[in-house]
Design a protein around this motif. Structure first.
Motif, PDB file in Angstrom:
ATOM      1  N   ILE A 164      44.866  52.329  45.215  1.00 12.18           N
ATOM      2  CA  ILE A 164      45.386  51.044  44.739  1.00 12.18           C
ATOM      3  C   ILE A 164      44.304  49.977  44.841  1.00 12.18           C
ATOM      4  N   MET A 165      43.575  49.981  45.963  1.00  9.37           N
ATOM      5  CA  MET A 165      42.509  49.004  46.137  1.00  9.37           C
ATOM      6  C   MET A 165      41.456  49.135  45.044  1.00  9.37           C
ATOM      7  N   LEU A 166      41.122  50.358  44.652  1.00  8.99           N
ATOM      8  CA  LEU A 166      40.115  50.565  43.617  1.00  8.99           C
ATOM      9  C   LEU A 166      40.557  49.991  42.275  1.00  8.99           C
ATOM     10  N   GLY A 167      41.870  49.982  42.013  1.00  4.49           N
ATOM     11  CA  GLY A 167      42.352  49.341  40.789  1.00  4.49           C
ATOM     12  C   GLY A 167      41.996  47.871  40.745  1.00  4.49           C
ATOM     13  N   PHE A 168      42.160  47.184  41.882  1.00  8.55           N
ATOM     14  CA  PHE A 168      41.757  45.782  41.970  1.00  8.55           C
ATOM     15  C   PHE A 168      40.236  45.652  41.939  1.00  8.55           C
ATOM     16  N   THR A 170      37.187  44.063  29.761  1.00  8.94           N
ATOM     17  CA  THR A 170      38.070  43.274  30.617  1.00  8.94           C
ATOM     18  C   THR A 170      39.533  43.691  30.479  1.00  8.94           C
ATOM     19  N   GLN A 171      39.936  44.098  29.280  1.00  6.56           N
ATOM     20  CA  GLN A 171      41.325  44.473  29.067  1.00  6.56           C
ATOM     21  C   GLN A 171      41.645  45.819  29.710  1.00  6.56           C
ATOM     22  N   VAL A 172      40.768  46.810  29.545  1.00  2.72           N
ATOM     23  CA  VAL A 172      41.022  48.127  30.131  1.00  2.72           C
ATOM     24  C   VAL A 172      41.058  48.036  31.650  1.00  2.72           C
ATOM     25  N   THR A 173      40.090  47.355  32.240  1.00  6.79           N
ATOM     26  CA  THR A 173      40.091  47.225  33.703  1.00  6.79           C
ATOM     27  C   THR A 173      41.241  46.341  34.169  1.00  6.79           C
ATOM     28  N   ALA A 230      38.632  46.033  38.434  1.00  7.03           N
ATOM     29  CA  ALA A 230      38.933  44.879  37.578  1.00  7.03           C
ATOM     30  C   ALA A 230      38.103  43.669  37.974  1.00  7.03           C
ATOM     31  N   PHE A 231      38.016  43.405  39.266  1.00  7.41           N
ATOM     32  CA  PHE A 231      37.308  42.210  39.720  1.00  7.41           C
ATOM     33  C   PHE A 231      35.790  42.359  39.589  1.00  7.41           C
ATOM     34  N   THR A 232      35.253  43.550  39.873  1.00  9.54           N
ATOM     35  CA  THR A 232      33.804  43.719  39.766  1.00  9.54           C
ATOM     36  C   THR A 232      33.350  43.859  38.315  1.00  9.54           C
ATOM     37  N   MET A 269      44.279  47.077  36.970  1.00 13.14           N
ATOM     38  CA  MET A 269      44.795  46.172  37.987  1.00 13.14           C
ATOM     39  C   MET A 269      46.312  46.033  37.871  1.00 13.14           C
ATOM     40  N   LEU A 270      46.835  45.982  36.655  1.00 16.15           N
ATOM     41  CA  LEU A 270      48.286  45.890  36.473  1.00 16.15           C
ATOM     42  C   LEU A 270      48.988  47.109  37.060  1.00 16.15           C
ATOM     43  N   VAL A 271      48.436  48.292  36.820  1.00 14.95           N
ATOM     44  CA  VAL A 271      49.013  49.511  37.406  1.00 14.95           C
ATOM     45  C   VAL A 271      48.992  49.418  38.928  1.00 14.95           C
ATOM     46  N   ALA A 272      47.881  48.918  39.491  1.00 14.51           N
ATOM     47  CA  ALA A 272      47.782  48.775  40.944  1.00 14.51           C
ATOM     48  C   ALA A 272      48.818  47.774  41.466  1.00 14.51           C
ATOM     49  N   ILE A 273      49.015  46.675  40.748  1.00  9.25           N
ATOM     50  CA  ILE A 273      50.009  45.674  41.161  1.00  9.25           C
ATOM     51  C   ILE A 273      51.416  46.275  41.139  1.00  9.25           C
ATOM     52  N   LEU A 274      51.746  46.983  40.064  1.00  9.18           N
ATOM     53  CA  LEU A 274      53.066  47.597  39.948  1.00  9.18           C
ATOM     54  C   LEU A 274      53.280  48.649  41.038  1.00  9.18           C
ATOM     55  N   THR A 275      52.256  49.412  41.345  1.00  4.52           N
ATOM     56  CA  THR A 275      52.358  50.420  42.402  1.00  4.52           C
ATOM     57  C   THR A 275      52.605  49.760  43.753  1.00  4.52           C
TER      58      THR A 275
END
Length: 499
Positions: A211-215, A166-169, A218-220, A173-179
């Motif tokens: 970017i979408m794949l980062g989310f 959960t932490q790595v994924t 994490a969610f899946t 997501m954090l990288v995707a949010i920042l991007t």
């Protein structure tokens, strides 16, 4: 301010529960129960507040770190309110399941339990993505402690695996949010993490997909879906009963909520292009985990794999992305929350009594514990999708909506309903029927459900029957929110389809 109160009550209740252990070891559970009941009563005041124009039932938006465009933005619509109610209700159930099971460091246990639930409430209401990520982390760390301290024989391994996955994924997501925030700065000249601001960001198709794949990852992973699922059986088998109730009933739903609220609306074009892959993963998850469930002898691991299988219907409904499929996904989330939590409570009750989860040591329990057997039969039938119960409504609507979007994957996913019937009835046969043997445990410990346990199971039975017999009360509450999400993506999706 009611959303701040809902979250604050659990944060404060957790601290009070921890401190109260010095006065009386039984006081923390009373404080935890009182905090959750108060939250549930406050949430009931939000029902019926959704307006016809699609506005939010309640919202709060104040500046937090204006230099970086970060605000304390909380809001709830019909979708959020249903998930808030599910969280508080299952929080009460979790406290009930831990009532006599947790005897050591009970104050710290209820502190972690309430803080996990507070983080979940934040996830379901945060509309600033930095705030969303903050609450996402808040709910993970206490759950790590719940598994690592009060878990069973392999608890350290399971807790670390849960945390790493959960932490790595979550970092992805954090990288995707920042991007995404950086692209907002490039296009509009200022930083913002606000959901409504980020909806206006446009990028190239390749960048949007990454970017979408980062989310999505994490969610899946939290949902979870194959191949990001392997942490869940270990976490469930080692967690205390209350931990399993919260994991199955609440934490998995944060992944589904993230897909519905953020992953698809923020990236509609990328999501449309990725939908066939996502629906294929959903079908694979449904079938593969149903098959793996047959190979399990550990009762909690078997239920964990069936949870992954059932959550595949949620992913299928989300990426079909029409109102019927989304309604099915939401109903499946709610019904699975109740039925899976109940099954894990039953497994925990058995383990607490006979100190084993191995089904090879069980059999012929019906005559010994008839009330537990009847309750187990009901929830097994609910999990396999019996008409008249909530699980059937959710999975039927998800398949009906997915049928309009991707026929081959829908047909494959439908076979999961057959497998669910087989493994659900096989578990009942293995544990409660056949020849009774107590060679591996003390017969005197195998007691039937108490009145307190029957009250909790009765509440969940009532919820599933209500969802199955009167689903329109739930569908009406979420309709406006889901229609708003669909309308927000419809224009861009239509443009892509025409091109």
């Amino acid at each position: 301010m009611i959303l701040v109160a809902l979250i604050g009550i659990l944060f404060l209740g957790g601290v009070l529960a921890w401190l109260s252990e010095r006065l009386d070891s039984k006081l923390p559970r009373v404080i935890a129960l009182a905090a959750l009941v108060l939250d549930l009563l406050l949430m009931l005041t939000l029902l019926g507040g959704d307006s016809a124009d699609g506005s939010w039932i309640v919202a709060l938006n104040v500046q937090w770190l204006p230099r970086f465009g970060i605000s304390f933005h909380l809001a709830a619509d019909g979708l959020s309110v249903l998930l808030l109610l599910l969280t508080a209700f299952l929080g009460i159930i979790a406290v009930g399941s831990a009532w006599i099971e947790i005897t050591e460091r009970s104050g710290f246990f209820y502190f972690n339990l309430l803080w996990t639930l507070a983080g979940v409430l934040g996830v379901f209401t945060a509309l600033d993505l930095f705030l969303f990520f903050f609450f996402w982390e808040v709910m993970l760390i206490p759950m790590y402690f719940i598994i690592a301290i009060w878990g069973h024989e392999n608890k350290n391994y399971a807790a670390m695996k849960f945390f790493l996955f959960t932490q790595v994924t979550g970092m992805l997501m954090l990288v995707a949010i920042l991007t995404l925030a950086y692209f907002h700065y490039i296009q509009f000249g200022f930083f913002s993490f606000d959901y409504f601001d980020l909806l206006r960001v446009t990028t190239s198709s390749a960048v949007e997909m990454w970017i979408m794949l980062g989310f999505f990852v994490a969610f899946t992973t939290k949902l979870p879906i194959v191949p990001f699922h392997s942490w869940l059986p270990d976490a469930h088998s080692q967690a205390p009963t209350a931990g399993s109730v919260i994991l199955a009933g609440v934490l998995l739903k944060t992944g589904a909520y993230g897909l519905i609220r953020f992953a698809v609306p923020l990236f509609p074009v990328a999501s449309l292009n990725f939908a066939p892959i996502a629906m294929a993963l959903a079908a694979l998850s449904i079938l593969y985990c149903a098959k793996v469930a047959f190979a399990q002898t550990d009762l909690k691991r078997l239920i964990a794999y069936t949870s992954v299988s059932h959550m595949g219907f949620v992913l299928l409904g989300v990426y079909a992305w029409n109102e019927i499929a989304l309604q099915g996904a939401v109903m499946t989330m709610l019904a699975h929350g109740l039925s899976a939590a109940a099954l894990f409570m039953l497994a925990g009750s058995l383990q607490h009594r006979i100190h084993t989860r191995d089904m090879r040591d069980m059999g012929g329990f019906w005559a010994k514990v008839p009330r537990m057997s009847a309750v187990a039969l009901f929830f097994s039938i609910a999990a396999l999708g019996m008409p008249g119960l909530g699980n059937f409504i959710g999975e039927f609507l998800a398949l009906l909506g997915a049928f309009q979007s991707n026929l081959p994957m829908t047909v494959l996913a439908t076979f999961g309903l057959i497998f669910a019937s087989v493994y659900s009835l096989w578990v009942i046969q293995k544990i409660f029927h056949g020849e009774y043997s107590n060679s591996k445990f003390n017969d005197s410990h195998l007691s039937d459900l108490s009145r307190r346990e029957l009250a909790y199971f009765g509440a969940m039975i009532l919820g599933l029957v209500w969802m199955g017999m009167y689903p329109q009360s739930f569908l009406d509450l979420t309709a406006t929110a889901l229609q708003g999400l669909l309308a927000g993506t419809q224009e861009l999706v239509s443009t892509v389809v025409q091109n």
